[in-house]
Design a protein around this motif. Structure first.
Motif, PDB file in Angstrom:
ATOM      1  N   GLU A  73       0.851  -1.184   0.000  1.00 44.10           N
ATOM      2  CA  GLU A  73       0.000   0.000   0.000  1.00 44.10           C
ATOM      3  C   GLU A  73       0.889   1.236   0.000  1.00 44.10           C
ATOM      4  O   GLU A  73       2.041   1.181   0.398  1.00 44.10           O
ATOM      5  CB  GLU A  73      -0.868   0.009   1.262  1.00 44.10           C
ATOM      6  N   GLY A  74       0.308   2.349  -0.407  1.00 44.06           N
ATOM      7  CA  GLY A  74       1.010   3.629  -0.287  1.00 44.06           C
ATOM      8  C   GLY A  74       2.057   3.854  -1.345  1.00 44.06           C
ATOM      9  O   GLY A  74       2.360   2.999  -2.165  1.00 44.06           O
ATOM     10  N   GLU A  75       2.619   5.047  -1.294  1.00 44.33           N
ATOM     11  CA  GLU A  75       3.607   5.491  -2.281  1.00 44.33           C
ATOM     12  C   GLU A  75       5.012   5.183  -1.801  1.00 44.33           C
ATOM     13  O   GLU A  75       5.257   5.089  -0.604  1.00 44.33           O
ATOM     14  CB  GLU A  75       3.505   7.015  -2.420  1.00 44.33           C
ATOM     15  N   LEU A  76       5.906   5.095  -2.753  1.00 46.55           N
ATOM     16  CA  LEU A  76       7.322   4.958  -2.419  1.00 46.55           C
ATOM     17  C   LEU A  76       7.791   6.275  -1.789  1.00 46.55           C
ATOM     18  O   LEU A  76       7.638   7.326  -2.392  1.00 46.55           O
ATOM     19  CB  LEU A  76       8.087   4.696  -3.717  1.00 46.55           C
ATOM     20  N   PRO A  77       8.336   6.236  -0.555  1.00 48.06           N
ATOM     21  CA  PRO A  77       8.777   7.500   0.059  1.00 48.06           C
ATOM     22  C   PRO A  77       9.986   8.084  -0.681  1.00 48.06           C
ATOM     23  O   PRO A  77      10.622   7.394  -1.471  1.00 48.06           O
ATOM     24  CB  PRO A  77       9.183   7.083   1.481  1.00 48.06           C
ATOM     25  N   SER A  78      10.295   9.339  -0.398  1.00 47.94           N
ATOM     26  CA  SER A  78      11.446   9.975  -1.049  1.00 47.94           C
ATOM     27  C   SER A  78      12.730   9.633  -0.296  1.00 47.94           C
ATOM     28  O   SER A  78      12.770   9.686   0.935  1.00 47.94           O
ATOM     29  CB  SER A  78      11.250  11.488  -1.050  1.00 47.94           C
ATOM     30  N   PRO A  79      13.813   9.354  -1.052  1.00 44.94           N
ATOM     31  CA  PRO A  79      15.092   9.108  -0.375  1.00 44.94           C
ATOM     32  C   PRO A  79      15.679  10.383   0.239  1.00 44.94           C
ATOM     33  O   PRO A  79      16.697  10.334   0.921  1.00 44.94           O
ATOM     34  CB  PRO A  79      15.989   8.559  -1.493  1.00 44.94           C
ATOM     35  N   ILE A  80      15.041  11.531   0.007  1.00 48.27           N
ATOM     36  CA  ILE A  80      15.505  12.772   0.655  1.00 48.27           C
ATOM     37  C   ILE A  80      15.017  12.790   2.103  1.00 48.27           C
ATOM     38  O   ILE A  80      15.676  13.291   2.989  1.00 48.27           O
ATOM     39  CB  ILE A  80      14.977  14.016  -0.100  1.00 48.27           C
TER      40      ILE A  80
END
Ligand SMILES: Nc1ncnc2c1ncn2[C@@H]1O[C@H](COP(=O)(O)OP(=O)(O)OP(=O)(O)O)[C@@H](O)[C@H]1O
Ligand SMILES: [Mg+2]
Length: 337
Positions: free
Chosen positions: A272-279
């Motif tokens: 579920e959900g979006e891939l988080p940002s590596p920032i």
């Protein structure tokens, strides 16, 4: 595959400074060994840091921290002469066989170039003989040497890329998604070519792909990456038959398994959900925001890299005996205050 480690990646970090205090953690604390003569597959979805690892291993990027050693030497500490030798031993094949071949050079010039740079076969006639030999080794022929990349199909262009990578007779090849841009019917041919060359020349491969179904066949061992981290590492069969990390389980859920018993009995994991940002990666375990099994400890503590079996490593609190309460957060009753 021998038991001799040829490449060691140790707690490697590659962060990109984007300015204004923003730091993109493309690769964060990744460790793995590659044995001489094996194919080590590296998989994970787009943006998880696979190419950055490849480029940092090659020394094309400086590391932020950690070490890469090849044949026992830190590749980021080599002097000019050692670097020159290193680039003979280690070569790269790229995803896009068109963009990576100079359109204005003939195939003969493209394959000769590394030999000229390294002053191998200074005699032009001998060099061209070597070019013809390489063309034949990759399933092309000597008449192709005078033609230009645009005259070839995608699969043939990738063969040219392979011939160029072989020109210096390397020991190690980093293949960064070498078949992803090719038609399915051509993918198997390029994989077969790489396998045949490996057998003939004793090559070691780091084979990068975003799709687990692509690496199973070719890899001896596979490392699974998520958001700059390695989350699981084991031999190909164990990874498919007994995946431990919920992310690996989710990746495998996406591809059908031909064995109906296995297909029937396995559990599906839907992310579920979006891939988080590596920032701005999640605290604790970077996978927890999409993990169906996430528990309280996952938000506060970074999972350690641990052995769960012989040659089977995973970074996941599910396998950490120090954590007693493993109830998934989504199954816990909501607290009233
Ligand atoms: N030179 C760079 N400067 C800044 N950020 C970069 C640079 N190269 C890569 N990145 C970022 O680092 C992260 C990892 O990128 P990388 O290309 O290594 O991923 P990948 O796993 O190879 O993805 P793909 O499957 O799409 O090729 C991404 O967020 C990407 O935007
Ligand atoms: Mg990439």
């Amino acid at each position: 595959m021998s038991s001799k480690v040829i490449l060691q990646v140790n707690e490697l970090k590659k962060h990109f400074n984007l300015g204004k205090g923003r730091n993109l953690k493309a690769v964060d604390d990744v460790s793995f060994d590659v044995y001489q003569g094996e194919t080590f597959g590296l998989v994970g979805e787009s943006g998880c840091g696979k190419s950055t690892i490849g480029r940092t291993i090659m020394g094309l990027y400086n590391r932020t921290d950690g070490q890469v050693s090849y044949g026992g030497k830190d590749v980021h500490e080599l002097d000019e002469q050692e670097k020159f030798k290193f680039y003979r031993n280690m070569q790269m094949i790229f995803q896009d066989p068109y963009a990576s071949l100079n359109p204005r050079s003939t195939v003969g010039e493209i394959i000769s170039e590394p030999m000229i740079v390294h002053d191998l076969y200074p005699d032009k006639k001998k060099r061209m003989e070597r070019v013809y030999q390489l063309l034949e080794e990759v399933g092309l022929n000597r008449d192709h040497a005078t033609r230009y990349p645009h005259e070839f199909s995608g699969g043939q262009r990738q063969r040219i890329g392979v011939a160029r990578a072989l020109a210096l007779d390397p020991d190690f090849i980093i293949a960064d998604e070498p078949i992803s841009a090719l038609d399915v019917s051509v993918q198997a041919q390029v994989v077969n070519l790489l396998e045949r060359l490996q057998e003939e020349k004793g090559l070691t491969y780091l084979f990068i792909a975003h799709d687990l179904s692509m690496v199973r066949h070719i890899s001896d061992r596979i490392g699974v990456m998520y958001l700059g981290h390695l989350v699981e590492l084991t031999d190909s069969d164990s990874l498919y038959e007994n995946p431990k990390h919920p992310y690996t389980q989710a990746l495998l859920s996406a591809i059908p398994i031909p064995d109906p018993d296995v297909e029937e009995s396995r559990e599906r994991v839907i992310l579920e959900g979006e891939l988080p940002s590596p920032i701005d990666p999640p605290s604790g375990c970077v996978f927890r925001t999409r993990c169906p099994m996430a528990m309280e400890a996952c938000a506060t503590t970074k999972p350690v890299w641990q052995a769960v079996d012989d040659n089977h490593f995973v970074a996941c609190h599910l396998y950490n005996d120090d954590i007693k309460d493993k109830t998934p957060i989504k199954h816990k009753p909501k607290q009233l205050n």
